[in-house]
Design an enzyme around this catalytic site. Structure first.
Site, PDB file in Angstrom:
ATOM      1  N   MET A   1      -8.655  -2.392   8.860  1.00 32.59           N
ATOM      2  CA  MET A   1      -8.862  -3.260  10.504  1.00 32.59           C
ATOM      3  C   MET A   1      -6.933  -2.196  11.089  1.00 32.59           C
ATOM      4  SD  MET A   1      -7.834  -6.661   8.308  1.00 32.59           S
ATOM      5  CE  MET A   1      -6.931  -7.717   9.867  1.00 32.59           C
ATOM      6  N   GLU A   2      -6.664  -1.339  11.298  1.00 38.84           N
ATOM      7  CA  GLU A   2      -6.738  -0.102  11.405  1.00 38.84           C
ATOM      8  C   GLU A   2      -7.045   1.241  12.206  1.00 38.84           C
ATOM      9  OE1 GLU A   2      -5.295  -1.507   8.596  1.00 38.84           O
ATOM     10  OE2 GLU A   2      -3.833  -3.155   8.969  1.00 38.84           O
TER      11      GLU A   2
ATOM     12  N   ASP B   1     -12.617  -4.479  -2.645  1.00 41.62           N
ATOM     13  CA  ASP B   1     -13.508  -6.298  -2.040  1.00 41.62           C
ATOM     14  C   ASP B   1     -14.626  -5.608  -1.409  1.00 41.62           C
ATOM     15  OD1 ASP B   1     -11.069  -6.339  -0.311  1.00 41.62           O
ATOM     16  OD2 ASP B   1     -13.181  -6.578   1.290  1.00 41.62           O
TER      17      ASP B   1
ATOM     18  N   THR C   1      -5.474   0.077   2.357  1.00 44.58           N
ATOM     19  CA  THR C   1      -7.284  -0.159   1.425  1.00 44.58           C
ATOM     20  C   THR C   1      -8.545  -0.885   2.629  1.00 44.58           C
ATOM     21  OG1 THR C   1      -5.874  -2.423   1.427  1.00 44.58           O
ATOM     22  CG2 THR C   1      -5.520  -1.401   0.092  1.00 44.58           C
TER      23      THR C   1
ATOM     24  N   GLU D   1       1.234  -0.972  -0.322  1.00 45.38           N
ATOM     25  CA  GLU D   1      -0.112  -0.012   0.015  1.00 45.38           C
ATOM     26  C   GLU D   1       1.009   1.408   0.207  1.00 45.38           C
ATOM     27  OE1 GLU D   1      -3.022  -1.752   2.833  1.00 45.38           O
ATOM     28  OE2 GLU D   1      -2.132  -0.789   3.531  1.00 45.38           O
TER      29      GLU D   1
ATOM     30  N   LYS E   1     -14.752  -1.174   5.864  1.00 48.68           N
ATOM     31  CA  LYS E   1     -14.420  -2.038   7.508  1.00 48.68           C
ATOM     32  C   LYS E   1     -13.007  -3.072   6.872  1.00 48.68           C
ATOM     33  CE  LYS E   1     -14.854  -7.131   7.646  1.00 48.68           C
ATOM     34  NZ  LYS E   1     -13.851  -7.874   7.653  1.00 48.68           N
TER      35      LYS E   1
HETATM   36  N1  ADE Z   1      -8.938  -4.259   4.077  1.00 48.86           N
HETATM   37  C1  ADE Z   1      -9.632  -4.194   3.247  1.00 48.86           C
HETATM   38  N2  ADE Z   1     -10.060  -5.835   2.111  1.00 48.86           N
HETATM   39  C2  ADE Z   1     -10.547  -5.580   3.716  1.00 48.86           C
HETATM   40  C3  ADE Z   1     -11.880  -6.580   4.461  1.00 48.86           C
HETATM   41  N3  ADE Z   1     -13.166  -6.727   3.723  1.00 48.86           N
HETATM   42  N4  ADE Z   1     -11.605  -6.290   5.591  1.00 48.86           N
HETATM   43  C4  ADE Z   1     -10.989  -5.976   6.543  1.00 48.86           C
HETATM   44  N5  ADE Z   1     -10.043  -5.190   5.858  1.00 48.86           N
HETATM   45  C5  ADE Z   1      -9.594  -5.204   4.677  1.00 48.86           C
END
Ligand code: ADE
Length: 225
Positions: A164-165, A188, A77, A6, A162
């Site tokens: 993760m950080e 996604d 992302t 990234e 959605k």
């Molecule tokens: N990073 C990229 N796509 C993600 C997802 N669906 N969930 C968590 N982190 C992501």
């Protein structure tokens, strides 16, 4: 930032040089250090990027203590939602609040609200309008996938993004009174038909490029302003 892939387009475009290593965090900067890019680094045991809230918390702490930033932008992302009008390649900026959807503490007192996070972010109306970014509520967890309960909480959070950080970093920013925002490019679709991992990998490079393009516009706007 969490992933090397990234960060690479941004490091390359801005000609950033690696200036420090605070295990496991790698710090890059431009010539006058007006722009610091701080990467979660790699897990020495598993040889993978340190994704998720643990590393993000540590990274944010290290950056704030050592570089005293005026603003932290968590870029990366993320997953988007068809139900929120999200499309692969869209780039979002945080709005309203940053939440968790995998922290559940059903105990009396403030624990339920504590678990949700709901951390502040800067008002992004002007930036979004000037740089044609979508605005959305960001919800974080420590999983690329999700459970039924996660879905319910993401809906309660009114999440459009959605990842993760962001919530972890937003918390460190809140307790240190550092302004925070997040910029997330969609790889996604969470409520779509495709397997998340496959869709993520397929679109990762394109989304990281889109992220770099938007970061360029955002930084031009912020630094000129
Ligand atoms: N990073 C990229 N796509 C993600 C997802 N669906 N969930 C968590 N982190 C992501």
């Amino acid at each position: 930032m969490a992933m090397q892939g990234e960060a690479d387009p941004i490091i390359k475009y801005f000609g950033l040089k690696e200036i420090a290593f605070h295990n496991p965090v790698r710090v890059f900067a431009n010539e006058d250090q007006s722009l610091i890019l701080s990467l979660n680094g790699t897990d020495a045991k598993h040889k993978v990027d340190n994704i998720g809230t643990q590393a993000a918390t540590l990274n944010a702490h290290i950056v704030i203590q050592n570089y005293k930033p005026d603003l932290i932008i968590n870029c990366g992302t993320a997953g988007g939602f068809i139900s929120k009008g999200g499309k692969i390649g869209d780039v979002y900026i945080a709005t309203e609040k940053i939440c968790f959807h995998d922290r559940r503490i059903d105990l009396p007192g403030g624990f339920k609200a504590y678990a949700k996070g709901n951390f502040p972010c800067i008002n992004s109306d002007e930036l979004a309008a000037k740089t044609q970014l979508k605005q959305g509520i960001i919800s974080s967890s420590d999983a690329l996938d999700f459970t039924e309960t996660d879905t319910k909480i993401m809906q309660e959070n009114n999440a459009s993004v959605k990842e993760m950080e962001a919530a972890a970093i937003a918390w460190v920013c809140e307790i240190n009174q550092v302004p925070f925002t997040a910029i997330k490019a969609i790889t996604d679709i969470v409520d779509g038909p495709h397997a998340t991992g496959e869709e993520f990998l397929k679109n990762f490079e394109m989304a990281s490029f889109a992220l770099k393009e938007k970061m360029l516009e955002i930084l031009n706007f912020l630094l000129v302003k």
